[in-house]
Write a protein that holds these residues in place. Structure first.
Motif, PDB file in Angstrom:
ATOM      1  N   ALA A 122       0.838  -1.206   0.000  1.00 22.96           N
ATOM      2  CA  ALA A 122       0.000   0.000   0.000  1.00 22.96           C
ATOM      3  C   ALA A 122       0.866   1.247   0.000  1.00 22.96           C
ATOM      4  O   ALA A 122       1.961   1.263   0.563  1.00 22.96           O
ATOM      5  N   VAL A 123       0.354   2.285  -0.651  1.00 23.76           N
ATOM      6  CA  VAL A 123       0.979   3.604  -0.657  1.00 23.76           C
ATOM      7  C   VAL A 123      -0.035   4.592  -0.100  1.00 23.76           C
ATOM      8  O   VAL A 123      -1.155   4.698  -0.612  1.00 23.76           O
ATOM      9  N   LEU A 124       0.340   5.310   0.968  1.00 23.98           N
ATOM     10  CA  LEU A 124      -0.510   6.341   1.552  1.00 23.98           C
ATOM     11  C   LEU A 124      -0.024   7.686   1.047  1.00 23.98           C
ATOM     12  O   LEU A 124       1.162   8.022   1.207  1.00 23.98           O
ATOM     13  N   ILE A 125      -0.923   8.480   0.463  1.00 26.79           N
ATOM     14  CA  ILE A 125      -0.536   9.708  -0.229  1.00 26.79           C
ATOM     15  C   ILE A 125      -1.113  10.907   0.510  1.00 26.79           C
ATOM     16  O   ILE A 125      -2.335  11.030   0.669  1.00 26.79           O
ATOM     17  N   GLY A 126      -0.231  11.821   0.969  1.00 27.32           N
ATOM     18  CA  GLY A 126      -0.639  13.005   1.698  1.00 27.32           C
ATOM     19  C   GLY A 126      -0.601  14.242   0.830  1.00 27.32           C
ATOM     20  O   GLY A 126       0.366  14.464   0.096  1.00 27.32           O
ATOM     21  N   TRP A 149       1.947   3.183  10.877  1.00 23.58           N
ATOM     22  CA  TRP A 149       2.519   3.468   9.564  1.00 23.58           C
ATOM     23  C   TRP A 149       3.999   3.090   9.508  1.00 23.58           C
ATOM     24  O   TRP A 149       4.814   3.777   8.913  1.00 23.58           O
ATOM     25  N   ASN A 150       4.312   1.996  10.157  1.00 20.00           N
ATOM     26  CA  ASN A 150       5.667   1.447  10.099  1.00 20.00           C
ATOM     27  C   ASN A 150       5.541  -0.071  10.035  1.00 20.00           C
ATOM     28  O   ASN A 150       5.570  -0.752  11.050  1.00 20.00           O
ATOM     29  N   LEU A 156       4.918   5.792   2.269  1.00 24.26           N
ATOM     30  CA  LEU A 156       4.265   7.077   2.453  1.00 24.26           C
ATOM     31  C   LEU A 156       4.749   8.019   1.357  1.00 24.26           C
ATOM     32  O   LEU A 156       5.954   8.152   1.135  1.00 24.26           O
ATOM     33  N   GLU A 157       3.798   8.662   0.693  1.00 21.02           N
ATOM     34  CA  GLU A 157       4.120   9.536  -0.434  1.00 21.02           C
ATOM     35  C   GLU A 157       3.505  10.902  -0.158  1.00 21.02           C
ATOM     36  O   GLU A 157       2.286  11.012   0.010  1.00 21.02           O
ATOM     37  N   LEU A 158       4.321  11.934  -0.093  1.00 20.28           N
ATOM     38  CA  LEU A 158       3.827  13.303   0.123  1.00 20.28           C
ATOM     39  C   LEU A 158       4.055  14.111  -1.150  1.00 20.28           C
ATOM     40  O   LEU A 158       5.015  13.876  -1.875  1.00 20.28           O
ATOM     41  N   VAL A 159       3.187  15.094  -1.385  1.00 22.39           N
ATOM     42  CA  VAL A 159       3.264  15.832  -2.644  1.00 22.39           C
ATOM     43  C   VAL A 159       4.283  16.963  -2.603  1.00 22.39           C
ATOM     44  O   VAL A 159       4.524  17.605  -3.628  1.00 22.39           O
ATOM     45  N   LEU A 176       9.219   5.330  10.681  1.00 20.89           N
ATOM     46  CA  LEU A 176       8.090   5.377   9.766  1.00 20.89           C
ATOM     47  C   LEU A 176       8.411   4.512   8.555  1.00 20.89           C
ATOM     48  O   LEU A 176       9.571   4.217   8.280  1.00 20.89           O
ATOM     49  N   ALA A 177       7.385   4.120   7.835  1.00 21.97           N
ATOM     50  CA  ALA A 177       7.604   3.500   6.534  1.00 21.97           C
ATOM     51  C   ALA A 177       8.366   4.486   5.642  1.00 21.97           C
ATOM     52  O   ALA A 177       8.396   5.688   5.921  1.00 21.97           O
ATOM     53  N   PRO A 178       8.995   4.009   4.571  1.00 25.05           N
ATOM     54  CA  PRO A 178       9.734   4.924   3.682  1.00 25.05           C
ATOM     55  C   PRO A 178       8.866   6.090   3.210  1.00 25.05           C
ATOM     56  O   PRO A 178       7.724   5.902   2.818  1.00 25.05           O
ATOM     57  N   VAL A 179       9.432   7.302   3.305  1.00 22.49           N
ATOM     58  CA  VAL A 179       8.722   8.521   2.911  1.00 22.49           C
ATOM     59  C   VAL A 179       9.374   9.077   1.652  1.00 22.49           C
ATOM     60  O   VAL A 179      10.586   9.329   1.622  1.00 22.49           O
ATOM     61  N   THR A 180       8.598   9.254   0.603  1.00 23.68           N
ATOM     62  CA  THR A 180       9.094   9.840  -0.637  1.00 23.68           C
ATOM     63  C   THR A 180       8.249  11.064  -0.995  1.00 23.68           C
ATOM     64  O   THR A 180       7.140  11.237  -0.482  1.00 23.68           O
ATOM     65  N   VAL A 181       8.784  11.907  -1.872  1.00 23.37           N
ATOM     66  CA  VAL A 181       8.079  13.102  -2.333  1.00 23.37           C
ATOM     67  C   VAL A 181       7.772  12.934  -3.817  1.00 23.37           C
ATOM     68  O   VAL A 181       8.690  12.785  -4.635  1.00 23.37           O
ATOM     69  N   VAL A 182       6.503  12.939  -4.147  1.00 24.72           N
ATOM     70  CA  VAL A 182       6.060  12.812  -5.538  1.00 24.72           C
ATOM     71  C   VAL A 182       4.950  13.839  -5.763  1.00 24.72           C
ATOM     72  O   VAL A 182       3.854  13.687  -5.208  1.00 24.72           O
ATOM     73  N   PRO A 183       5.209  14.905  -6.520  1.00 21.74           N
ATOM     74  CA  PRO A 183       4.145  15.887  -6.761  1.00 21.74           C
ATOM     75  C   PRO A 183       2.919  15.236  -7.393  1.00 21.74           C
ATOM     76  O   PRO A 183       3.025  14.247  -8.128  1.00 21.74           O
TER      77      PRO A 183
END
Length: 328
Positions: A122-126, A149-150, A156-159, A176-183
């Motif tokens: 799963a990918v959670l997108i903020g 969330w770990n 975890l994907e933040l914009v 936390l689970a891996p956090v990446t930035v994806v607009p």
């Protein structure tokens, strides 16, 4: 793959701008050959797209324009709709599954509580408003959510970088689970040449733009957090500027009374909004609460200069974009 996309915002009809970034993501997944199931709030009119397995869920009128939080403020009883939506979403997800991947737009409520005990990939997108809501929760509940969330298989994907930093700060050193930035995904249609668009749109105004007049555009929901009044107060100090506002919301009447020189066009279709972004001389933004503002990204993709208050990642973007001016 068999992919589930969860969201509280999705276009209700062709041209609707709500959740357009989610619809663009769904299009990408379909183009890649995946089987896509979209779980969305039920709309008033039926939506038909044979390529998508669309699951429309009841929400007691909570989700929709101008956003769940403004709708809650006007009618607090709509809060029950969140419980109904989450319960029905969990059931629908279990019934339609299993899925090889779940992409959940908005940390709350799709990331939690809907996926609070989900064990697959799963990918959670903020996106911003959902992170602000997470920040306002009581600390014990927030810690409980972040602890969940770990786990293996979760990302975890933040914009924006600014939102990712705030999420890490909330975790306060906990894993936390891996956090990446994806607009958020942008999908821009082919538009006519700017001068043709400008001539056509100018004719729709109360008075067409005169030679030498400068068209300043403001785009967004007319709610207090968008800072539309701040932007209009700045623009209308100059008589040669014509301020055009695209969007609607509970603040509209107050703003119309306060700024009679501005022209309010109301809610337009997504294509019409993009045409105004192309035609304007400048996009103006008065919001300080955006992470990666979509309208600003769209304006710059169309070549329109932007002047904005500092917000989210804008200072960093401005370092490499001479058409983006950010003021504190």
């Amino acid at each position: 793959m068999k992919v589930a996309v969860l969201t509280t915002s999705y276009p209700s009809q062709p041209g609707d701008g709500a959740g357009h970034f989610v619809a663009a993501e769904v299009e990408d997944l379909l183009a890649a050959g995946h089987e896509v199931h979209a779980f969305v709030p039920r709309a008033a009119a039926p939506r038909q797209d044979p390529r998508i397995r669309l699951h429309e869920l009841p929400h007691l009128d909570l989700f929709g324009w101008p956003g769940a939080l403004p709708r809650l403020r006007s009618r607090p009883d709509r809060a029950l709709g969140a419980l109904v939506f989450c319960r029905q979403l969990r059931r629908a997800l279990a019934k339609a599954g299993p899925f090889e991947l779940v992409r959940a737009h908005f940390l709350l409520p799709c990331g939690w509580p809907v996926l609070r005990d989900y064990v697959g990939e799963a990918v959670l997108i903020g996106h911003g408003s959902d992170l602000r809501l997470l920040e306002r929760l009581p600390a014990p509940l927030r810690r409980r959510i972040l602890k969940g969330w770990n786990r293996p298989g979760l990302r975890l994907e933040l914009v924006s970088e600014e939102l990712a930093t705030r999420l890490r700060q909330l975790a306060a050193g906990r894993a936390l689970a891996p956090v990446t930035v994806v607009p958020a995904r942008l999908a821009l249609p082919m538009l006519p040449e700017r001068q043709r668009v400008l001539a056509r749109l100018s004719a729709r105004l109360a008075a067409p733009l005169e030679p030498g007049e400068f068209c300043v555009l403001l785009v967004g929901r007319l709610i207090p957090t968008k800072g539309t009044g701040v932007a209009l107060a700045a623009a209308l100090r100059y008589p040669q500027l014509r301020a055009v506002v695209v969007g609607d919301g509970p603040e509209r009447r107050r703003l119309e009374r306060a700024f009679p020189r501005a022209e309010f066009l109301g809610q337009l279709s997504r294509v019409e909004t993009l045409e105004w972004l192309l035609a304007a001389d400048l996009l103006l933004s008065g919001s300080r609460l955006e992470g990666a503002p979509t309208a600003i990204r769209e304006a710059r993709a169309l070549g329109t200069p932007v002047l904005s208050l500092a917000s989210g990642d804008l200072h960093e973007w401005a370092k490499t974009d001479p058409g983006l001016w950010v003021v504190d």
